[in-house]
Design a protein around this motif. Structure first.
Motif, PDB file in Angstrom:
ATOM      1  N   SER A  97       0.853  -1.182   0.000  1.00 42.39           N
ATOM      2  CA  SER A  97       0.000   0.000   0.000  1.00 42.39           C
ATOM      3  C   SER A  97       0.883   1.223   0.000  1.00 42.39           C
ATOM      4  CB  SER A  97      -0.929   0.018   1.211  1.00 42.39           C
ATOM      5  OG  SER A  97      -0.222   0.328   2.361  1.00 42.39           O
ATOM      6  N   ILE A 214       4.587   3.947   2.008  1.00 46.54           N
ATOM      7  CA  ILE A 214       4.431   2.869   2.985  1.00 46.54           C
ATOM      8  C   ILE A 214       3.904   1.658   2.260  1.00 46.54           C
ATOM      9  CG2 ILE A 214       3.167   2.078   4.976  1.00 46.54           C
ATOM     10  CD1 ILE A 214       4.159   4.303   6.257  1.00 46.54           C
ATOM     11  N   THR A 216       2.490  -2.088   2.523  1.00 48.36           N
ATOM     12  CA  THR A 216       1.984  -3.145   3.389  1.00 48.36           C
ATOM     13  C   THR A 216       2.350  -4.457   2.717  1.00 48.36           C
ATOM     14  OG1 THR A 216       0.159  -1.810   4.169  1.00 48.36           O
ATOM     15  CG2 THR A 216      -0.039  -4.171   4.450  1.00 48.36           C
ATOM     16  N   GLU A 218       2.857  -8.588   2.716  1.00 55.65           N
ATOM     17  CA  GLU A 218       2.452  -9.854   3.317  1.00 55.65           C
ATOM     18  C   GLU A 218       3.598 -10.835   3.157  1.00 55.65           C
ATOM     19  OE1 GLU A 218      -0.551 -12.650   1.538  1.00 55.65           O
ATOM     20  OE2 GLU A 218      -1.572 -11.980   3.348  1.00 55.65           O
ATOM     21  N   THR A 231       6.008  -2.047  11.075  1.00 55.57           N
ATOM     22  CA  THR A 231       4.970  -2.166  12.100  1.00 55.57           C
ATOM     23  C   THR A 231       4.087  -3.351  11.749  1.00 55.57           C
ATOM     24  OG1 THR A 231       3.735  -0.503  10.860  1.00 55.57           O
ATOM     25  CG2 THR A 231       4.863   0.239  12.831  1.00 55.57           C
ATOM     26  N   ASP A 232       3.911  -4.209  12.708  1.00 58.59           N
ATOM     27  CA  ASP A 232       3.191  -5.455  12.473  1.00 58.59           C
ATOM     28  C   ASP A 232       1.689  -5.222  12.534  1.00 58.59           C
ATOM     29  OD1 ASP A 232       2.473  -8.040  12.183  1.00 58.59           O
ATOM     30  OD2 ASP A 232       3.207  -8.717  14.130  1.00 58.59           O
ATOM     31  N   ASN A 233       0.985  -5.722  11.551  1.00 57.12           N
ATOM     32  CA  ASN A 233      -0.477  -5.592  11.555  1.00 57.12           C
ATOM     33  C   ASN A 233      -1.167  -6.803  12.161  1.00 57.12           C
ATOM     34  OD1 ASN A 233      -0.482  -3.064  10.315  1.00 57.12           O
ATOM     35  ND2 ASN A 233      -0.278  -3.982   8.300  1.00 57.12           N
ATOM     36  N   SER A 234      -0.377  -7.776  12.563  1.00 54.98           N
ATOM     37  CA  SER A 234      -0.909  -8.972  13.220  1.00 54.98           C
ATOM     38  C   SER A 234      -1.876  -9.776  12.357  1.00 54.98           C
ATOM     39  CB  SER A 234      -1.618  -8.611  14.525  1.00 54.98           C
ATOM     40  OG  SER A 234      -0.726  -8.000  15.392  1.00 54.98           O
ATOM     41  N   ASP A 235      -1.788  -9.629  11.078  1.00 53.67           N
ATOM     42  CA  ASP A 235      -2.643 -10.444  10.214  1.00 53.67           C
ATOM     43  C   ASP A 235      -1.794 -11.073   9.110  1.00 53.67           C
ATOM     44  OD1 ASP A 235      -1.968  -8.267   8.743  1.00 53.67           O
ATOM     45  OD2 ASP A 235      -3.978  -7.803   8.050  1.00 53.67           O
ATOM     46  N   THR A 237       0.591  -9.440   7.775  1.00 46.38           N
ATOM     47  CA  THR A 237       1.152  -8.341   6.988  1.00 46.38           C
ATOM     48  C   THR A 237       1.825  -7.342   7.916  1.00 46.38           C
ATOM     49  OG1 THR A 237      -0.753  -6.841   7.085  1.00 46.38           O
ATOM     50  CG2 THR A 237      -0.796  -8.536   5.379  1.00 46.38           C
ATOM     51  N   ASN A 239       3.525  -3.085   7.811  1.00 46.71           N
ATOM     52  CA  ASN A 239       3.767  -1.858   7.055  1.00 46.71           C
ATOM     53  C   ASN A 239       5.243  -1.504   7.162  1.00 46.71           C
ATOM     54  OD1 ASN A 239       1.032  -1.847   6.901  1.00 46.71           O
ATOM     55  ND2 ASN A 239       0.731  -0.055   8.210  1.00 46.71           N
ATOM     56  N   GLU A 241       8.064   1.693   5.771  1.00 45.56           N
ATOM     57  CA  GLU A 241       8.331   2.870   4.948  1.00 45.56           C
ATOM     58  C   GLU A 241       9.622   2.625   4.183  1.00 45.56           C
ATOM     59  OE1 GLU A 241       8.375   6.520   7.062  1.00 45.56           O
ATOM     60  OE2 GLU A 241       9.338   7.601   5.425  1.00 45.56           O
TER      61      GLU A 241
ATOM     62  N   ASN B  63      -7.341 -13.442   7.283  1.00 49.33           N
ATOM     63  CA  ASN B  63      -6.146 -13.708   8.090  1.00 49.33           C
ATOM     64  C   ASN B  63      -6.381 -13.515   9.586  1.00 49.33           C
ATOM     65  OD1 ASN B  63      -4.585 -14.104   5.743  1.00 49.33           O
ATOM     66  ND2 ASN B  63      -4.359 -11.896   5.507  1.00 49.33           N
ATOM     67  N   ARG B  65      -7.223 -14.400  12.977  1.00 55.10           N
ATOM     68  CA  ARG B  65      -7.205 -15.744  13.568  1.00 55.10           C
ATOM     69  C   ARG B  65      -8.027 -15.832  14.851  1.00 55.10           C
ATOM     70  NH1 ARG B  65      -2.026 -14.602  11.807  1.00 55.10           N
ATOM     71  NH2 ARG B  65      -1.401 -13.888  13.858  1.00 55.10           N
ATOM     72  N   TRP B  73      -7.757  -6.051  17.271  1.00 52.82           N
ATOM     73  CA  TRP B  73      -7.040  -6.138  15.996  1.00 52.82           C
ATOM     74  C   TRP B  73      -7.232  -4.845  15.192  1.00 52.82           C
ATOM     75  CZ3 TRP B  73      -9.134  -7.979  10.897  1.00 52.82           C
ATOM     76  CH2 TRP B  73      -8.118  -8.231   9.983  1.00 52.82           C
ATOM     77  N   ARG B  76      -5.242  -2.055  16.563  1.00 53.47           N
ATOM     78  CA  ARG B  76      -3.836  -2.223  16.183  1.00 53.47           C
ATOM     79  C   ARG B  76      -3.600  -1.689  14.765  1.00 53.47           C
ATOM     80  NH1 ARG B  76      -2.217  -8.092  17.501  1.00 53.47           N
ATOM     81  NH2 ARG B  76      -3.063  -7.387  19.479  1.00 53.47           N
ATOM     82  N   LEU B  77      -4.506  -2.013  13.864  1.00 50.33           N
ATOM     83  CA  LEU B  77      -4.395  -1.491  12.493  1.00 50.33           C
ATOM     84  C   LEU B  77      -4.449   0.038  12.511  1.00 50.33           C
ATOM     85  CD1 LEU B  77      -6.841  -3.913  10.601  1.00 50.33           C
ATOM     86  CD2 LEU B  77      -4.347  -3.982  10.558  1.00 50.33           C
ATOM     87  N   ASN B  80      -1.206   1.468  13.939  1.00 51.17           N
ATOM     88  CA  ASN B  80      -0.105   1.370  12.977  1.00 51.17           C
ATOM     89  C   ASN B  80      -0.226   2.419  11.872  1.00 51.17           C
ATOM     90  OD1 ASN B  80       1.117  -0.689  14.336  1.00 51.17           O
ATOM     91  ND2 ASN B  80       0.405  -2.308  12.999  1.00 51.17           N
ATOM     92  N   ASP B  84       2.422   5.409  11.262  1.00 49.73           N
ATOM     93  CA  ASP B  84       3.042   5.597   9.947  1.00 49.73           C
ATOM     94  C   ASP B  84       2.906   7.046   9.494  1.00 49.73           C
ATOM     95  OD1 ASP B  84       3.683   2.924   9.850  1.00 49.73           O
ATOM     96  OD2 ASP B  84       1.884   2.354   8.751  1.00 49.73           O
TER      97      ASP B  84
END
Lengths: 275, 207
Positions: A97, A214, A216, A218, A231-235, A237, A239, A241, B63, B65, B73, B76-77, B80, B84
């Motif tokens: 992204s 930035i 994103t 996977e 930075t972790d998106n915990s899914d 994926t 991000n 820069e 994704n 879980r 979640w 968190r997004l 982030n 950024d």
């Protein structure tokens, strides 16, 4: 009071109901005896109540705006699945992204028949310029991010300086054209070729010194990227820069398709690393 | 919405019923928007970020879980995306933030003698405004963790996972952040009796 210093760091988790067991009992005994620490607890509780009371409502159009984008994504997703059946490729893909500089510049990288979030890939990519979110903003096509840089510095732009409108995407902006599946009629680009990117922007500010991208991503971190700045998106994926040069390198490796969330300042590009 | 109801909605969305996602938007939009707003301090950025967070959540739902609540979640997004943007703005402005570490304390501050809660709406409003201003003056690391806790109500465990910290660090950093806020509010006389009874009047900071 020296004794109070011992308890001060317990008052905060106590106020959050995150203190338990002996520590909680011990603090409660101290609070019974100490007006100063009780006062601190009361202040923390007031901070909490005040913070809750200061929440503002998002704009009325918020839900509708999000859902209309999601509907567009779903429709594109359906279109993309059909396309994918025709163009199967097993390369692992990466979602990228690009976040435009929100204060100064809105970039919309549009694609079609965009399929944001689908992990499959296509071996061709077509692009279609997206109508800008503002009726008076300019749109131009570039063959690489370098062109974006040029546009930014005013060397080759149709951007309108003096348009002080913030470059953020407005919710419920009725002027933007929907991203449609008509893009399937657009010319395709061979795998690995530089993508055609449609860019729209509004305010061209002299203050914008760096083009910020930035991605994103996977899966695995591509070579040459700084592990610490992600930075972790915990899914699955994260991000990160990266520089324009790195972005160009990745894009030249090839990508399958990308999807801009209509007028969003954040566009998504599906990137497929070369073999 | 209970955790079970949440999972049922997520399952429907995963099965192609994208309209069902609206329930998740309605349930979470206020906190997501406010988290982005407090983080960035800008309504337009907050709008962009919060919308993008929902779109990311929708597209990444396969994704998800279910190890945490969907809302966590989503926060968190949002966090982030906010970070950024903040980093990008700092870079463009050639500014650097001074962080104080978690060992830095505010041991010199006096705990004000707060004999009671705000008595009326004017006092409550003044306190809300003073707290909001005070939070903005905190060092960045303290500001973000306090916002995260106060706006979203996330547990220490969830905050730790979001920020990549240990739970112990979350606990001590939040404590320092709150002590810092009290220190700042004290500095402005927010809790002093004289100020609290001058509701609606200009308070001379010199006394």
């Amino acid at each position: 009071m020296a004794e109070c210093r011992k308890y001060r760091d317990m008052i905060s988790p106590y106020a959050d109901d995150e203190l338990s067991g002996n520590a909680k009992d011990e603090l409660e005994r101290h609070l019974e005896m100490c007006a100063s620490c009780r006062s601190l607890l009361l202040i923390y509780q007031n901070i909490n109540v005040s913070a809750a009371g200061s929440l503002v409502e998002p704009p009325d159009s918020f839900t509708e705006s999000v859902m209309s984008k999601i509907k567009a994504l779903s429709e594109n997703s359906d279109a993309g699945r059909h396309a994918e059946d025709k163009h199967k490729r097993s390369t692992r893909s990466v979602i990228i992204s690009i976040v435009a500089a929100a204060a100064c510049l809105a970039l919309a990288f549009i694609v079609s028949p965009g399929l944001f979030g689908l992990m499959g890939t296509r071996n061709s990519a077509s692009t279609v310029p997206m109508a800008s979110a503002a009726p008076d903003s300019a749109a131009a096509e570039f063959s690489s991010l370098d062109a974006v840089m040029k546009a930014e510095s005013g060397e080759d732009t149709g951007g309108e300086a003096g348009d002080a409108q913030p470059a953020t995407a407005g919710a419920g902006n009725a002027t933007q054209a929907p991203l449609t599946s008509e893009s399937s009629a657009m010319p395709s680009t061979a795998p690995g070729a530089a993508p055609q990117i449609a860019v729209t922007w509004r305010n061209t500010s002299d203050e914008l010194r760096t083009y910020y991208v930035i991605f994103t991503i996977e899966g695995r971190l591509p070579d040459g990227m700084d592990e610490n700045s992600r930075t972790d998106n915990s899914d699955g994926t994260f991000n990160i820069e990266i520089s324009v040069e790195t972005a160009n390198r990745l894009l030249k490796d090839g990508f399958s398709y990308e999807m801009g969330a209509q007028e969003s300042t954040i566009a998504l590009i599906k990137y497929t690393p070369g073999p | 919405m209970t955790a079970l109801e949440e999972l049922a909605v997520i399952e429907r969305v995963r099965n192609g019923e994208s309209d069902a996602f609206e329930a998740l938007v309605l349930e979470n939009q206020k906190k997501v928007y406010n988290l982005a707003f407090k983080m960035t301090g800008n309504e337009n950025d907050a709008l962009d970020i919060s919308q993008e967070a929902f779109i990311k959540a929708f597209t990444g739902l396969k994704n998800f879980r279910g190890e945490s609540r969907f809302s966590v979640w989503l926060y968190r997004l949002t966090y982030n995306l906010s970070i950024d943007l903040i980093r990008k703005n700092q870079r463009n402005q050639f500014t650097s933030l001074t962080y104080i570490d978690d060992s830095g304390d505010y041991s010199d501050y006096e705990i004000p003698d707060l004999s009671g809660e705000p008595e009326n709406e004017i006092e409550r409003k003044e306190l809300r405004e003073a707290i909001s201003k005070g939070i903005d003056e905190l060092p960045e690391k303290h500001r973000e963790i306090l916002i995260m806790r106060e706006i979203t109500g996330m547990s220490y465990d969830d905050i730790a996972k979001t920020l990549g910290l240990s739970e112990g660090t979350v606990k001590s950093r939040l404590s320092r952040a709150r002590q810092g806020l009290v220190f700042i509010l004290n500095k402005y006389g927010t809790f002093s009796e004289s100020n609290r009874h001058k509701s609606g009047k200009e308070v001379d900071p010199r006394g």
